[in-house]
Design a protein around this motif. Structure first.
Motif, PDB file in Angstrom:
ATOM      1  N   PHE A  67       8.188  91.461  44.541  1.00 32.88           N
ATOM      2  CA  PHE A  67       9.233  90.500  44.661  1.00 32.88           C
ATOM      3  C   PHE A  67       8.947  89.846  45.973  1.00 32.88           C
ATOM      4  O   PHE A  67       8.657  89.928  47.007  1.00 32.88           O
ATOM      5  N   SER A 117      14.181  87.127  47.479  1.00 35.67           N
ATOM      6  CA  SER A 117      14.855  88.216  46.414  1.00 35.67           C
ATOM      7  C   SER A 117      15.441  89.173  46.925  1.00 35.67           C
ATOM      8  O   SER A 117      16.230  89.878  46.516  1.00 35.67           O
ATOM      9  N   ASN A 119      19.107  89.446  47.018  1.00 33.84           N
ATOM     10  CA  ASN A 119      19.665  89.886  45.743  1.00 33.84           C
ATOM     11  C   ASN A 119      19.041  91.477  45.559  1.00 33.84           C
ATOM     12  O   ASN A 119      19.616  92.212  44.864  1.00 33.84           O
ATOM     13  N   SER A 132      16.589  93.271  45.292  1.00 30.00           N
ATOM     14  CA  SER A 132      15.910  93.627  44.245  1.00 30.00           C
ATOM     15  C   SER A 132      14.993  94.966  43.889  1.00 30.00           C
ATOM     16  O   SER A 132      15.187  95.711  43.126  1.00 30.00           O
ATOM     17  N   GLU A 179      16.438  98.100  41.591  1.00 31.97           N
ATOM     18  CA  GLU A 179      15.449  98.758  40.670  1.00 31.97           C
ATOM     19  C   GLU A 179      15.404 100.260  40.991  1.00 31.97           C
ATOM     20  O   GLU A 179      15.427 101.131  39.882  1.00 31.97           O
ATOM     21  N   GLU A 185      16.652  94.439  38.280  1.00 28.78           N
ATOM     22  CA  GLU A 185      16.905  93.526  39.442  1.00 28.78           C
ATOM     23  C   GLU A 185      17.979  92.722  39.128  1.00 28.78           C
ATOM     24  O   GLU A 185      18.497  92.233  40.314  1.00 28.78           O
ATOM     25  N   GLN A 186      18.356  92.383  37.895  1.00 31.11           N
ATOM     26  CA  GLN A 186      19.437  91.536  37.840  1.00 31.11           C
ATOM     27  C   GLN A 186      20.516  92.166  37.550  1.00 31.11           C
ATOM     28  O   GLN A 186      21.623  91.665  36.871  1.00 31.11           O
ATOM     29  N   ASN A 245      25.344  91.088  45.961  1.00 36.14           N
ATOM     30  CA  ASN A 245      24.373  89.965  46.440  1.00 36.14           C
ATOM     31  C   ASN A 245      24.623  89.327  47.647  1.00 36.14           C
ATOM     32  O   ASN A 245      25.889  89.138  47.879  1.00 36.14           O
TER      33      ASN A 245
END
Length: 280
Positions: free
Chosen positions: A45, A49, A53, A55, A59, A175-176, A182
């Motif tokens: 990443f 991110s 985020n 990420s 995960e 990850e979304q 965030n």
């Protein structure tokens, strides 16, 4: 899989860049902590991110949540790698990116590595009959993605993010999820009910199939999922956050994450009603 001791992997080699991944995932060979070598998919990443985020955290966190809802996610570990070592493989395999510029944007911390599922294929739901899908409890995958706001199983890019064989279905790529945690999220006083109600369910890869199932099950479609939500042990995840701290993996404000988990658990009946209502 960790519950909760995150395994640190020792990189042996980077094999190739895998296709169909926006983060240019790498197939790597690595030693686990007992000295066994195996293949993993390493997600590299960008720093932005990871910082904004979270990420890598998402995960890991969703991989750890999945078993509590009788869902399978791959085993995983984390590894450190000198990003400069990635330039050559990116340069050879990806002519569409400026390898040096891309690699310089990558996060320098621990990278998420998912066990490589060599005997499985990416799921194409259009090629699988309704009868075949019914054996995989797709309603639980749908509910899991709704409750944890995963916009990337289906979504605008119509990605399945599922691996499948004759017997199993495994969820990947988280990850979304949980977008309201965030760092760039402006509204920190989230109304979870409204957030849930406004989440774009029809974009989910199983929306149409689950909608049909809901009509056949007289309001009981999500009973198993909701029972797991009602009984989940949230306190145990404190141990996971201790592991994340050990590796310096960013996750933002832990209180925001726990606040949502407790809201969902305490309001399980409301969550169930919302899941059913959004399928009408």
């Amino acid at each position: 899989m960790s519950q909760f001791k995150i395994e640190e992997l020792e990189l042996i080699s980077c094999e190739k860049i895998l296709k169909n991944g926006g983060t240019f995932p790498l197939l790597i060979e690595a030693f686990n902590e007992i000295g066994e070598s195996d293949y993993y998919v390493m997600k590299a990443f960008k720093k932005k991110s990871v910082d904004e985020n979270y990420s890598v955290f998402k995960e890991i966190f969703l991989s750890e949540l999945a078993p509590d809802f009788n869902l399978a996610a791959p085993e995983y570990g984390v590894t450190l790698i000198n990003n400069n070592d990635l330039i050559e493989i990116h340069d050879e395999a990806q002519k569409v990116v400026n390898s040096v510029d891309y690699v310089n944007q990558l996060d320098t911390g621990y990278k998420f590595c998912s066990y490589y599922l060599s005997g499985m294929t990416t799921m194409n739901p259009e090629l699988i009959t309704k009868g075949k899908l019914s054996q995989y409890d797709i309603e639980n995958i749908y509910a899991f993605d709704q409750v944890f706001f995963n916009s990337d199983r289906g979504g605008m890019r119509d990605k399945p993010n599922l691996m499948i064989d004759d017997d199993n279905i495994i969820i990947i790529d988280h990850e979304q999820s949980l977008p309201f945690i965030n760092s760039f999220e402006q509204n920190k006083n989230v109304n979870y009910f409204n957030y849930f109600k406004g989440f774009n369910s029809p974009k989910h890869i199983f929306y149409n199939q689950v909608k049909k199932l809901a009509k056949e099950n007289d309001g009981k479609l999500f009973d198993e999922f909701i029972d797991n939500l009602r009984t989940i042990n949230i306190k145990k995840f404190n141990d996971l956050f201790n592991e994340l701290d050990r590796f310096g993996i960013a996750y933002g404000n832990k209180d925001d994450i726990f606040a949502y988990l407790y809201w969902a658990k305490e309001n399980f009946s409301k969550v169930q009603n919302l899941l059913l209502e959004k399928l009408k």
